[in-house]
Design a protein around this motif. Structure first.
Motif, short mmCIF file in Angstrom:
data_model
loop_
_atom_site.label_atom_id
_atom_site.label_comp_id
_atom_site.label_asym_id
_atom_site.label_seq_id
_atom_site.Cartn_x
_atom_site.Cartn_y
_atom_site.Cartn_z
N SER A 168 0.83 -1.21 0.00
CA SER A 168 0.00 0.00 0.00
C SER A 168 0.86 1.25 0.00
CB SER A 168 -0.93 0.00 1.22
OG SER A 168 -0.17 0.02 2.41
N GLN A 169 0.25 2.39 -0.37
CA GLN A 169 0.99 3.64 -0.48
C GLN A 169 1.59 4.07 0.85
OE1 GLN A 169 -1.59 6.53 -2.28
NE2 GLN A 169 -1.29 5.70 -4.35
N ASP A 170 0.89 3.81 1.94
CA ASP A 170 1.43 4.21 3.25
C ASP A 170 2.40 3.18 3.81
OD1 ASP A 170 -0.23 2.14 3.94
OD2 ASP A 170 -1.63 3.35 5.11
N GLY A 171 2.61 2.07 3.08
CA GLY A 171 3.57 1.06 3.51
C GLY A 171 3.15 0.23 4.69
N LYS A 172 1.87 0.30 5.06
CA LYS A 172 1.42 -0.42 6.25
C LYS A 172 0.72 -1.75 5.93
CE LYS A 172 0.82 3.73 9.09
NZ LYS A 172 -0.14 4.52 9.92
N ALA A 173 0.45 -2.02 4.67
CA ALA A 173 -0.24 -3.26 4.30
C ALA A 173 0.25 -3.73 2.94
CB ALA A 173 -1.75 -3.04 4.28
N PHE A 174 -0.02 -4.98 2.65
CA PHE A 174 0.35 -5.55 1.35
C PHE A 174 -0.76 -6.47 0.88
CE2 PHE A 174 1.85 -8.65 4.40
CZ PHE A 174 1.53 -9.86 3.82
N ALA A 175 -0.78 -6.73 -0.42
CA ALA A 175 -1.79 -7.59 -1.03
C ALA A 175 -1.11 -8.60 -1.96
CB ALA A 175 -2.80 -6.76 -1.82
N VAL A 176 -1.54 -9.87 -1.85
CA VAL A 176 -1.02 -10.93 -2.71
C VAL A 176 -2.14 -11.37 -3.65
CG1 VAL A 176 -0.06 -13.25 -2.81
CG2 VAL A 176 0.58 -11.72 -0.94
N PRO A 177 -2.02 -11.15 -4.96
CA PRO A 177 -3.04 -11.62 -5.90
C PRO A 177 -2.93 -13.12 -6.12
CG PRO A 177 -1.29 -10.55 -7.11
CD PRO A 177 -0.95 -10.42 -5.65
N VAL A 178 -4.09 -13.77 -6.19
CA VAL A 178 -4.14 -15.21 -6.43
C VAL A 178 -5.07 -15.47 -7.59
CG1 VAL A 178 -4.59 -17.48 -5.43
CG2 VAL A 178 -3.79 -15.62 -3.95
N ASP A 179 -4.59 -16.18 -8.61
CA ASP A 179 -5.40 -16.51 -9.79
C ASP A 179 -5.93 -17.93 -9.66
OD1 ASP A 179 -5.12 -14.07 -11.26
OD2 ASP A 179 -3.04 -14.66 -11.66
N ILE A 180 -7.26 -18.07 -9.83
CA ILE A 180 -7.93 -19.37 -9.82
C ILE A 180 -8.36 -19.67 -11.26
CG2 ILE A 180 -9.83 -20.73 -8.88
CD1 ILE A 180 -9.95 -18.73 -6.56
N THR A 181 -7.96 -20.82 -11.78
CA THR A 181 -8.33 -21.23 -13.14
C THR A 181 -9.03 -22.57 -13.08
OG1 THR A 181 -6.38 -20.09 -14.00
CG2 THR A 181 -7.51 -21.62 -15.47
N PHE A 182 -10.20 -22.63 -13.72
CA PHE A 182 -11.05 -23.83 -13.70
C PHE A 182 -11.28 -24.24 -15.15
CE2 PHE A 182 -15.50 -25.59 -12.73
CZ PHE A 182 -14.99 -26.80 -12.28
N GLU A 183 -10.79 -25.41 -15.55
CA GLU A 183 -10.84 -25.85 -16.94
C GLU A 183 -11.55 -27.19 -17.05
OE1 GLU A 183 -6.81 -26.08 -18.21
OE2 GLU A 183 -6.36 -23.97 -17.85
N ASN A 184 -12.45 -27.29 -18.02
CA ASN A 184 -13.15 -28.55 -18.28
C ASN A 184 -12.70 -29.08 -19.63
OD1 ASN A 184 -14.86 -30.72 -18.42
ND2 ASN A 184 -16.75 -29.54 -18.60
N HIS A 185 -11.76 -30.01 -19.61
CA HIS A 185 -11.24 -30.60 -20.85
C HIS A 185 -11.97 -31.90 -21.21
CE1 HIS A 185 -8.02 -27.71 -20.95
NE2 HIS A 185 -7.60 -28.06 -19.74
N GLY A 186 -12.99 -32.28 -20.43
CA GLY A 186 -13.69 -33.53 -20.67
C GLY A 186 -14.77 -33.40 -21.73
N THR A 187 -15.58 -34.44 -21.82
CA THR A 187 -16.64 -34.49 -22.84
C THR A 187 -18.03 -34.26 -22.24
OG1 THR A 187 -16.78 -36.90 -22.58
CG2 THR A 187 -15.31 -36.05 -24.30
N VAL A 188 -18.12 -34.03 -20.94
CA VAL A 188 -19.41 -33.78 -20.29
C VAL A 188 -19.34 -32.47 -19.53
CG1 VAL A 188 -19.95 -36.24 -20.08
CG2 VAL A 188 -18.81 -35.06 -18.20
N GLY A 189 -20.50 -31.86 -19.34
CA GLY A 189 -20.59 -30.64 -18.56
C GLY A 189 -20.81 -30.95 -17.08
N PHE A 190 -20.60 -29.94 -16.25
CA PHE A 190 -20.76 -30.10 -14.81
C PHE A 190 -21.57 -28.95 -14.24
CE2 PHE A 190 -17.01 -32.60 -15.68
CZ PHE A 190 -17.11 -33.68 -14.81
N TYR A 191 -22.49 -29.28 -13.33
CA TYR A 191 -23.10 -28.26 -12.48
C TYR A 191 -22.12 -27.91 -11.38
CZ TYR A 191 -27.70 -29.21 -14.53
OH TYR A 191 -28.77 -29.35 -15.39
N VAL A 192 -21.99 -26.62 -11.09
CA VAL A 192 -21.16 -26.18 -9.98
C VAL A 192 -22.06 -26.03 -8.76
CG1 VAL A 192 -19.65 -24.36 -9.12
CG2 VAL A 192 -19.59 -24.99 -11.55
N LEU A 193 -21.95 -26.97 -7.83
CA LEU A 193 -22.78 -26.94 -6.63
C LEU A 193 -22.24 -25.97 -5.59
CD1 LEU A 193 -23.42 -30.79 -6.29
CD2 LEU A 193 -24.79 -29.08 -7.51
N GLY A 194 -20.95 -25.88 -5.48
CA GLY A 194 -20.35 -24.96 -4.53
C GLY A 194 -18.85 -24.85 -4.76
N THR A 195 -18.29 -23.68 -4.43
CA THR A 195 -16.85 -23.47 -4.55
C THR A 195 -16.35 -22.74 -3.32
OG1 THR A 195 -17.17 -21.36 -5.69
CG2 THR A 195 -16.94 -23.32 -7.07
#
Length: 408
Positions: A168-195
């Protein structure tokens, strides 16, 4: 004659009902093939009933006896198939009893028509046609009920990666970005019940001397009581992590089709003078295959574990032990008309859990009001296989904080 006609007509009605429904709405190609076969058999039994009337009363068609015999034999095979299917998977006792009666009646109909000395033209061709149709029906039944439930599961891919941290600009905090990638390479679809995504902050002080074998054993014993599995280290002293952030990363009830890719970035923030030494990131998703159940929208919020009483007893017990839960629920439909008609209505319940030592999401399918029933291993395996329930996990992805804390 009257009994034969009644048996064939009573067979025609459920076959038409199940066949048309499966032909139009079954979730799999074999299910629609089954619907087509049931419609064809329904037409055969209807023609068989008309032929039986002609064979006994008018004799206007020389082969009416053969048509009646084929219709009765088709009714027998199909009623037997439906008797096995509804007995094995259905909750109703009335429907198997009906098909048991129709199976017995169709056996008697075959015998009654046969004993009238029916003359079969080209008997070899008729026999071949009956054998081929029987083999097709048995193969389709075996594919749906033997092969398909035990075929290798298709699992989407869930990945986590961290980006460059920002201070942060005041130097009192920091942030770590995290990328989530979800790929369906199969032949069927999926319902997303919860994440869920959660980040754990960990103390990892260094020992001034080499740690002894007894201390390694103590570390290993902690694995059995924690979701975190830390390495056996000669100098690092791993302590239980503390939850610093938890959140869903995809709306419940949506679906991901074959070939789809979903990505999201979350940001984990901490003060620059945090006493923790590293972050561990986790993500998971609870899914259901679209070819094995039909989810009736919406998958809506039902209850908090800390408010109200309409939650299972086991959820209440976890709440007393420091684990809070959000409960979501939706109606699910079977992937074929026979099971939909003969089984009690099922609901999928999704439990989004969180506490000081992490978060998780899990799902279960059960009749309304039976969420407290503890299923054994075989029952759980059957439910997972029938409805295509799949859990995918990613993590831990660990990131040291020493480089960030050195900036203060």
């Amino acid at each position: 004659m009257a009994v034969i006609v009644l048996v064939l007509l009573l067979t025609t009605l459920p076959l038409s009902f199940f066949g048309i429904d499966d032909f139009l709405h079954a979730l799999t190609f074999p299910g629609r093939v089954t619907g087509t076969v049931l419609i064809a058999v329904a037409l055969a039994t209807l023609l068989g009933a008309a032929a039986a009337l002609d064979h006994w009363l008018w004799r206007s068609f020389p082969y009416s006896g053969v048509v009646a015999l084929i219709g009765a034999f088709a009714a027998f095979l199909t009623n037997l198939f439906l008797l096995v299917e509804t007995t094995k998977d259905g909750d109703s006792t009335i429907v198997p009893a009906l098909f048991a009666a129709l199976t017995a009646g169709s056996v008697w109909a075959v015998y009654a028509v046969w004993r009238t000395s029916v003359v079969i033209p080209a008997p070899k061709r008729v026999a071949v046609a009956l054998i081929v149709s029987s083999v097709i029906a048995i193969a389709n039944f075996g594919y749906q009920n033997l092969y398909q439930p035990y075929q290798r599961e298709t699992r989407p891919l869930l990945k986590l990666s961290t980006g460059k941290p920002d201070v942060s600009q005041d130097g009192k905090a920091f942030a770590v970005p995290v990328d989530i990638t979800f790929e369906n390479h199969g032949t069927v679809g999926f319902y997303v019940l919860g994440t869920e995504f959660h980040a754990m902050a960990e103390h990892v002080p260094l020992s001034k001397t080499d740690r002894l074998r007894e201390q390694w054993r103590t570390d290993a014993e902690q694995w059995a009581n924690s979701q975190e599995i830390n390495p056996l280290s000669r100098r690092e002293i791993h302590q239980p992590g503390q939850l610093v952030q938890a959140q869903p990363w995809m709306d419940p009830g949506v679906w991901i089709d074959p070939g789809d890719v979903f990505s999201m970035r979350v940001v984990v923030q901490l003060p620059i003078d945090t006493p923790y030494d590293q972050l561990a990131m986790y993500a998971s998703a609870s899914l259901a295959r679209k070819d094995q159940l039909d989810l009736e929208p919406p998958l809506q919020f039902k209850a908090y574990s800390w408010k109200g009483s309409n939650v299972p007893v086991w959820v209440k017990k976890q709440e007393k032990n420091g684990l809070d839960t959000l409960v979501y629920q939706a109606r699910v439909h079977e992937n074929n008309a026979i099971d939909e008609f003969t089984r009690e209505p099922r609901y999928v319940s999704v439990y989004w859990e969180f506490g000081a030592h992490g978060s998780s999401v899990l799902s279960a399918v059960a009749p309304q009001g039976e969420e407290d029933h503890k299923v054994n291993g075989e029952e759980q395996k059957e439910v997972i296989s029938r409805y295509g329930l799949v859990d995918v996990l990613a993590g831990p992805v660990e990131r040291t904080l020493w480089d960030i804390k050195s900036r203060q």
